[in-house]
Each structure stands twice: as C-alpha cells, then as structure tokens.
Motif scaffolding. Sequence first.
Motif, PDB file in Angstrom:
ATOM      1  N   PHE A 106      -0.935   5.804   8.534  1.00 60.68           N
ATOM      2  CA  PHE A 106      -0.832   4.928   7.369  1.00 60.68           C
ATOM      3  C   PHE A 106      -1.962   3.901   7.407  1.00 60.68           C
ATOM      4  O   PHE A 106      -2.109   3.164   8.378  1.00 60.68           O
ATOM      5  N   SER A 121      -1.178  -0.164   2.014  1.00 60.70           N
ATOM      6  CA  SER A 121      -0.165  -1.210   1.940  1.00 60.70           C
ATOM      7  C   SER A 121       1.043  -0.620   1.217  1.00 60.70           C
ATOM      8  O   SER A 121       0.931   0.440   0.590  1.00 60.70           O
ATOM      9  N   PRO A 122       2.202  -1.286   1.284  1.00 59.07           N
ATOM     10  CA  PRO A 122       3.375  -0.744   0.594  1.00 59.07           C
ATOM     11  C   PRO A 122       3.154  -0.530  -0.909  1.00 59.07           C
ATOM     12  O   PRO A 122       3.739   0.376  -1.495  1.00 59.07           O
ATOM     13  N   SER A 181       5.077   3.047   5.960  1.00 58.07           N
ATOM     14  CA  SER A 181       4.791   1.617   6.095  1.00 58.07           C
ATOM     15  C   SER A 181       5.952   0.878   6.733  1.00 58.07           C
ATOM     16  O   SER A 181       5.770  -0.178   7.358  1.00 58.07           O
ATOM     17  N   PHE A 199      11.064   2.652   3.589  1.00 62.66           N
ATOM     18  CA  PHE A 199      10.029   2.775   2.558  1.00 62.66           C
ATOM     19  C   PHE A 199      10.668   3.065   1.204  1.00 62.66           C
ATOM     20  O   PHE A 199      11.761   3.616   1.103  1.00 62.66           O
ATOM     21  N   GLU A 233       6.299   5.003  -2.360  1.00 62.09           N
ATOM     22  CA  GLU A 233       5.686   5.557  -1.147  1.00 62.09           C
ATOM     23  C   GLU A 233       6.159   6.984  -0.896  1.00 62.09           C
ATOM     24  O   GLU A 233       5.386   7.832  -0.458  1.00 62.09           O
ATOM     25  N   PRO A 245      -0.225   2.728  -0.989  1.00 63.61           N
ATOM     26  CA  PRO A 245      -0.219   3.526   0.240  1.00 63.61           C
ATOM     27  C   PRO A 245      -1.376   4.513   0.296  1.00 63.61           C
ATOM     28  O   PRO A 245      -1.792   5.078  -0.719  1.00 63.61           O
TER      29      PRO A 245
END
Length: 536
Positions: free
Chosen positions: A24, A27-28, A238, A242, A246, A31
């Motif tokens: 990963f 970012s949330p 993440s 999640f 994502e 992604p």
Amino acid sequence: MAHFMHDVLASLVKHSSLPLLKRFTGSPTRPSWESISYGEYLVDLEKMAAYWFDRLSSQGVKESGVVGLWLSGTSPTNLVHLYAICRAGFIPQVFSVRLAAPGPIAINKLLNACGGTVLIHDQQFSEILADFPLAKLVAPDISTVKPLSITLPELPQVQGSDIAMIFHTSGTTSGMPKPIPETHSWLTFQAKVQWPGAWQGKLKTQTTLNNLGAFTAVGSATCINYLSWSGQCVVQTSATNFGADELLAMIRECGLNNLLLYAPWFSNLLSIARKNAEVLEALRGMTQIAYTGAALNPEDEAWIIEQDLPATALYATTESDLSDRQSLPAMRVVKGTKCRFIPASLDTSDLDSNSEKRSRGGRLFDFFIPDDTPNCPHPSVRNRPDGHITGDLFEEIQPGYYAFRGRNDDWIRVSNNRYFCDTKSIEDNILKTCSDFVQNCVLVGHYKPRLVLFAEPFVAIQDDEEIHAFKERILQRHSEFNSQLYESERINSPLQIVVAAPGSLPRTKEKGNIRRKAAEDEHAELLKSIYEKLEV
C-alpha cells in the motif's frame, strides 16, 4: 524433517514472475499499490539473510539462537526481515507494537525467557529502548543495504517439533503475554493442509486476497509461508477496517478475488452493500469471503444467504483452523486435520448473552487438538497431556457441523479489535491488592470496546463521595499491575468501575463464584450508558 524454509525458498523460485505482495503506497482516500514479485522478494530476502547472519554472528548468536524482532507491523519489509532471520539459521521472536504500552521491561523478560540475547528493532523504538539491557540492532532500510559477498551456511538440521518462530498471546496473564512457539511441523502443516483447506473456491487466475492485521501478528507474519506454497498474492490494506472505496480499488487495480475479514468489519461492508449496488456486486464477485474473530449477527447471516454471497465462517487462532462453505454459520473440521469436538460440561444457559441468543438448543462442545497432529500447539502452550483444548465453545447445529458459541474459560475478547483478555489474572490482582476493602469482583466486556469492573465492598456504601473514593482506591492499588497490561486490558477510569452492593452479584449455587455472563446481562443498560460515556 526439513527446515520449513526449504519449501518457502523453493516456492519463491517456482513462482518468481508472479506478484507476491501489493504494498500500500497511497492514502485511504486515494489508495494505490506497488507490486512486489516472488523473485524480487527472494532477492531482498537473500540479501538481508546475509546481512543478519553477519551482524548476529558478530554478536555471538549461534545457529538456531533466538533473536528478538520488534517492528512496526505496518510494512511488508517487516516480512523480509522476519524470513531473512529464519534463512540465516536463527529463530525470530516477534514482538507486537502493542508492547510499547507494557514497555521494554516486558520485552526483556520475554526475550530472556526464550533464551534470546539480541533485539532487532525499528528506528521508531530507539528512544523507548535507550536503557534496554540486552544488545540491540536497528533494522535498516532494506533499499540502503549493499549485498555482502559472503556464503550463507546451509539451513540447520531440524526435527518437526523444533521451534521455528515465536509469537505471543494477544492478551496477558499476570501482566505478561505468553510466548507461543511455532514449530517446523506446524508451519509446514499450515502451508500444505490448513490454508488450502480453508479456501474452497477454484480460480483460473492467481488467488489474491487482503492481509488481516499487522505483519507482526501470527496470521499475517506467516503469510509468506502459506501464500508461497500455493503461489498466491496478498494486498496490503490501509487499515483492518478498510472502506468500500478501497475495496473497489483493490478489485480494480490489484485483482482482488478473495476476502479475509474480521466479522465486525465484514458487517460494516454488508451495511454499505445494502445501500450500494456496486459494493454488493463486488462482494458477490468474490471467489470466497472468509470472516473470523467473532460471529456475525443473525440478520447479517440471513442477508448473506439471501444475496448468495460466497461467505464462509472461519475459526482461526494461532493453534487451529476451521471453515466450511455450507450454510452459515456452520463449520466443519478442515479436511486432513485430526482435530475433533468433545462434549463440554456446560449448557446454553452458561453462554454469553450474544451466543445464547444465537443458540439453537443443541449440545455444546470444546474444540480439541490431539498431540499427534502437526497443528497441535507447542508443549509449552498445551493445557492437557494428550493435546490442547482451545477454550472456544461450539454448538452442533446439524450432524458434523458446528457454530461458534463463545468461550469456555476466563478469557474474553475485548476492544473493537477483539483482543484476548485474561479476566481472572486481573480480578486476582484487584482482590489481592484491595483485600482490605473489596470483598469480590468480576470483569465484563466480552465483545465490548472496554473492560468494566463490578466490585463489591465489604460494607455497603451509597454516598457519592464514598463511592468515588472507593473507585479511586482501586485504581491506585491496581496501577502498577495495570501499567504492565496491554491498553485493551487496562482499567484507567472511574467510569470503568461499578460499585455493587455486598453479595448482590449473581453467583453459582455450588461454589458461590460470580457468574460473569449473568452479571453482564443483569446490568446491560448500565453498561450501555458507560460505554457511551467512555466513547465521548
């Protein structure tokens, strides 16, 4: 028996062109992932094996010596260090980032107990380890390490019962987590029998699934072992919980086709799928969705069946594995294992409230792992001379099929991450340190965000000031022991203490022990208000 790394190394070569890890990198909200192939991972593993062999040998660590490993658990590079130490001929003792709460004293005790003399750690722990009494080495950025021109020795000759890795319980006993050694037989059985047996779907493409938790926890830390045997790929998320965006990105960008989820997070996705057709179709499109850690609520189970989602309940501890693709929440023993169910000395009235609601009135069973099966825990962990009972309860809901029904011991699961907690050791410390004013007590909080202590004084108290003073005395007396516990096991606030009238808590007829489940049920509304206040 061959060292478990023989199979791992052969598999890394066999599948060298396939992706092994999707790291990963986003970012949330945005992604993204970087692909790492089996071959690329092998190159890094061999480089770091030579590095650690050189560094640890210079520290006097001998072949098959125990080496502490305290890493963040958030990066797939943790897996390179872990397996490189194994390839270098040593035994890694893996510490969770959660041990930052008990601190270096706990790590030192655990490392000494297992014969370790050196601790490898991430840079982030350097300050907290400033006064650590044993030798310590910082785990370097792998990209900065230059290959060494040394020849690694052959892997050590081992017996199946020899220790290959060491992990720890997710809860503490008397203020300390317990080491859980994993043997070469256990790891080989995990890769060749348990893991393939848990996944029933057939794919024409590579099996790709998400990681479950930190790379320093046994389930994800051993993923190179079981994924490589089957040529599979893991996608780093993440976070454990999640979200839907994502999930869709992992399917679109990483080829995700299987899901492994803790039950609460699966329930969250199901709630979204009820309102979002794209998420529902994404879940339908999975080859298999395995959920673990707790039971789903009956409404979710019914909706899964109604929507024809390919979900299976998966019972998984560090000791054993159960799964089945049949009607939820039924499970059966994975084919190829010798584990079995043996009658428990309980009935459904002894279950926790959530499990009692799900009960169908069937007979209750303990889950038993005999000592002649490769997935039986190490002898230091077993609780019977002929094997191990896990402490989990099951109800037979149809011939040969069982549903999880809570625990049959003093361990409960607490916090949103469902960490284990040994309630008895905490209760015993409070009764010992507060013996002059606490008559009896019980901890509750199974599947709840925090622990709550019910305490009975010797003499009834009703004045608000006296009640507050009573709670503060418990906190003060318990503080030293409390500081040694994981955060999820701590009693930090007066809100987490309820003062009950002397002798008022429900007890068993024969021995007069406080009934944990009954106490929790009787005070359900009070507990609900306490949890609401604790979350503010």
